[in-house]
Design a protein around this motif. Structure first.
Motif, PDB file in Angstrom:
ATOM      1  N   VAL A  56       0.851  -1.201   0.000  1.00 58.82           N
ATOM      2  CA  VAL A  56       0.000   0.000   0.000  1.00 58.82           C
ATOM      3  C   VAL A  56       0.884   1.246   0.000  1.00 58.82           C
ATOM      4  N   ILE A  93       1.694   4.245  -2.809  1.00 57.98           N
ATOM      5  CA  ILE A  93       1.626   5.687  -2.512  1.00 57.98           C
ATOM      6  C   ILE A  93       2.913   6.370  -2.984  1.00 57.98           C
ATOM      7  N   MET A 134      -2.569  -0.278  10.461  1.00 55.40           N
ATOM      8  CA  MET A 134      -2.948  -1.120   9.317  1.00 55.40           C
ATOM      9  C   MET A 134      -2.410  -2.538   9.488  1.00 55.40           C
ATOM     10  N   ASN A 141      -7.249  -9.779  10.858  1.00 56.70           N
ATOM     11  CA  ASN A 141      -7.991 -10.499   9.809  1.00 56.70           C
ATOM     12  C   ASN A 141      -7.407 -11.883   9.580  1.00 56.70           C
ATOM     13  N   LEU A 191      -8.270 -14.265  12.313  1.00 59.05           N
ATOM     14  CA  LEU A 191      -9.654 -14.740  12.190  1.00 59.05           C
ATOM     15  C   LEU A 191      -9.749 -15.847  11.143  1.00 59.05           C
ATOM     16  N   VAL A 217      -3.269   9.998  -2.145  1.00 58.94           N
ATOM     17  CA  VAL A 217      -2.839   9.359  -0.888  1.00 58.94           C
ATOM     18  C   VAL A 217      -4.057   8.970  -0.062  1.00 58.94           C
ATOM     19  N   TRP A 218      -5.003   9.896   0.069  1.00 55.72           N
ATOM     20  CA  TRP A 218      -6.171   9.629   0.919  1.00 55.72           C
ATOM     21  C   TRP A 218      -7.101   8.603   0.302  1.00 55.72           C
ATOM     22  N   ILE A 249      -6.134   6.063  -1.620  1.00 61.53           N
ATOM     23  CA  ILE A 249      -5.494   4.750  -1.420  1.00 61.53           C
ATOM     24  C   ILE A 249      -5.693   4.282   0.027  1.00 61.53           C
ATOM     25  N   ILE A 250      -5.426   5.189   0.987  1.00 60.12           N
ATOM     26  CA  ILE A 250      -5.556   4.832   2.410  1.00 60.12           C
ATOM     27  C   ILE A 250      -7.007   4.473   2.742  1.00 60.12           C
ATOM     28  N   TYR A 305      -8.062   1.087   1.258  1.00 62.05           N
ATOM     29  CA  TYR A 305      -7.414  -0.045   1.926  1.00 62.05           C
ATOM     30  C   TYR A 305      -8.060  -0.284   3.304  1.00 62.05           C
ATOM     31  N   LEU A 306      -8.298   0.802   4.045  1.00 61.17           N
ATOM     32  CA  LEU A 306      -8.939   0.650   5.361  1.00 61.17           C
ATOM     33  C   LEU A 306     -10.357   0.084   5.205  1.00 61.17           C
ATOM     34  N   LEU A 318     -10.041  -3.584   4.556  1.00 61.42           N
ATOM     35  CA  LEU A 318      -9.707  -4.290   5.805  1.00 61.42           C
ATOM     36  C   LEU A 318     -10.946  -4.462   6.672  1.00 61.42           C
ATOM     37  N   ARG A 336     -13.340  -7.052   5.113  1.00 58.19           N
ATOM     38  CA  ARG A 336     -12.829  -8.413   5.284  1.00 58.19           C
ATOM     39  C   ARG A 336     -13.026  -8.859   6.732  1.00 58.19           C
ATOM     40  N   HIS A 337     -12.775  -7.921   7.681  1.00 56.97           N
ATOM     41  CA  HIS A 337     -12.923  -8.243   9.100  1.00 56.97           C
ATOM     42  C   HIS A 337     -14.374  -8.617   9.411  1.00 56.97           C
TER      43      HIS A 337
END
Lengths: 224, 50
Positions: A89, A93, A199, A206, A209, B14-15, B17-18, B21-22, B25, B28-29
């Motif tokens: 990731v 960037i 992150m 994850n 889990l 940048v924001w 991508i972040i 990704y979050l 995550l 998926r969680h």
């Protein structure tokens, strides 16, 4: 581990948010314009910490992979997987922000400068690592192949620094910085480090889990 | 104020991508946690200790 889990769940998200707000305030309100590049140089305050996070992520992959090969620790294998994804990731960037910065400064979106080329090689190696883990299944043999790739891949980082000295590219080097710039870079680095750790934690959670699901499925199959 | 578009584009990238990704995550969680819960319930119904 329990203490870190509590810190990562309750404190780390807020710490990341607070340091990120401070970083943005410093980048846009505090640090002066660089004399030659002007406004666009401010991209550097997110670009460099992202590059450091990339290296950190891939060094963790290599360290955890070595530990997995040495001791067979399942946690080390999970850590390597998580660090590879988070490292990717930040590597993305780095490539995107670098390209956007290059357009007004160099007049091109991309050039095959040694440093840039080695970062693309690094990105490709860890993309291969993640594809291997994603497509080839979660067997012990694949985990071992991936661990070897994770260790070999990190060798690109010292090569990246050697290449810069050998083939003198056009990528700027940071020698001296005004104190305001140094402070801004420090705060941005702290913010990105918090984001990286958060992150990494979320991805590790994850993966744990997923491990739990595999164990539960096995147990369910064993009882039928 | 030259190159402000590039500065804006870089920070936006940048924001984005972040953020994505979050978001990935977190999704998926949620899916994994739901699956764990479903498996646990199934085991409980069968009366298997876990």
């Amino acid at each position: 581990m329990k203490r870190f889990a509590s810190f990562a769940d309750n404190v780390l998200p807020w710490l990341t948010l607070a340091t990120m707000i401070a970083a943005l305030a410093m980048v846009f309100l505090y640090v002066p314009n660089e004399r030659v590049q002007g406004l666009v140089q401010r991209i550097f305050y997110f670009h460099l910490p992202s590059a450091w996070n990339t290296f950190l992520g891939f060094f963790i992959v290599a360290g955890a992979s070595a530990s997995y090969l040495w001791q067979g620790s399942r946690f080390a294998d999970l850590l390597a997987q998580a660090a590879a994804e988070v490292g990717m990731v930040f590597c993305t960037i780095v490539l995107v922000t670098g390209s956007i910065w290059a357009r007004p400064i160099w007049g091109v979106w991309w050039t095959w400068d040694p440093r840039l080329t080695m970062v693309v090689v690094l990105w490709t190696i860890y993309a291969a690592y993640l594809l291997l883990r994603h497509l080839a299944g979660d067997t012990e043999q694949i985990a071992r192949y991936a661990a070897v790739l994770g260790i070999v891949g990190v060798l690109d980082i010292p090569l990246l620094h050697i290449a810069v000295r050998l083939w003198r590219g056009i990528h700027p080097k940071v020698d001296k910085m005004a104190p305001e710039m140094m402070w801004t870079l420090l705060v941005c680095t702290a913010a990105f480090l918090c984001l990286f750790t958060w992150m990494l934690w979320l991805r590790l959670r994850n993966l744990s889990l997923r491990e739990e699901i595999v164990a539960l499925r096995r147990q369910a199959l064993a009882t039928t | 104020m030259e190159h402000i578009t590039y500065l804006f584009a870089a920070f936006l990238a940048v924001w984005i991508i972040i953020f994505f990704y979050l978001l990935s995550l977190s999704r998926r969680h949620r899916d994994l946690a739901n699956e764990v819960e479903a498996l646990r319930q199934m085991m409980e119904q069968k009366g298997t200790p876990h």
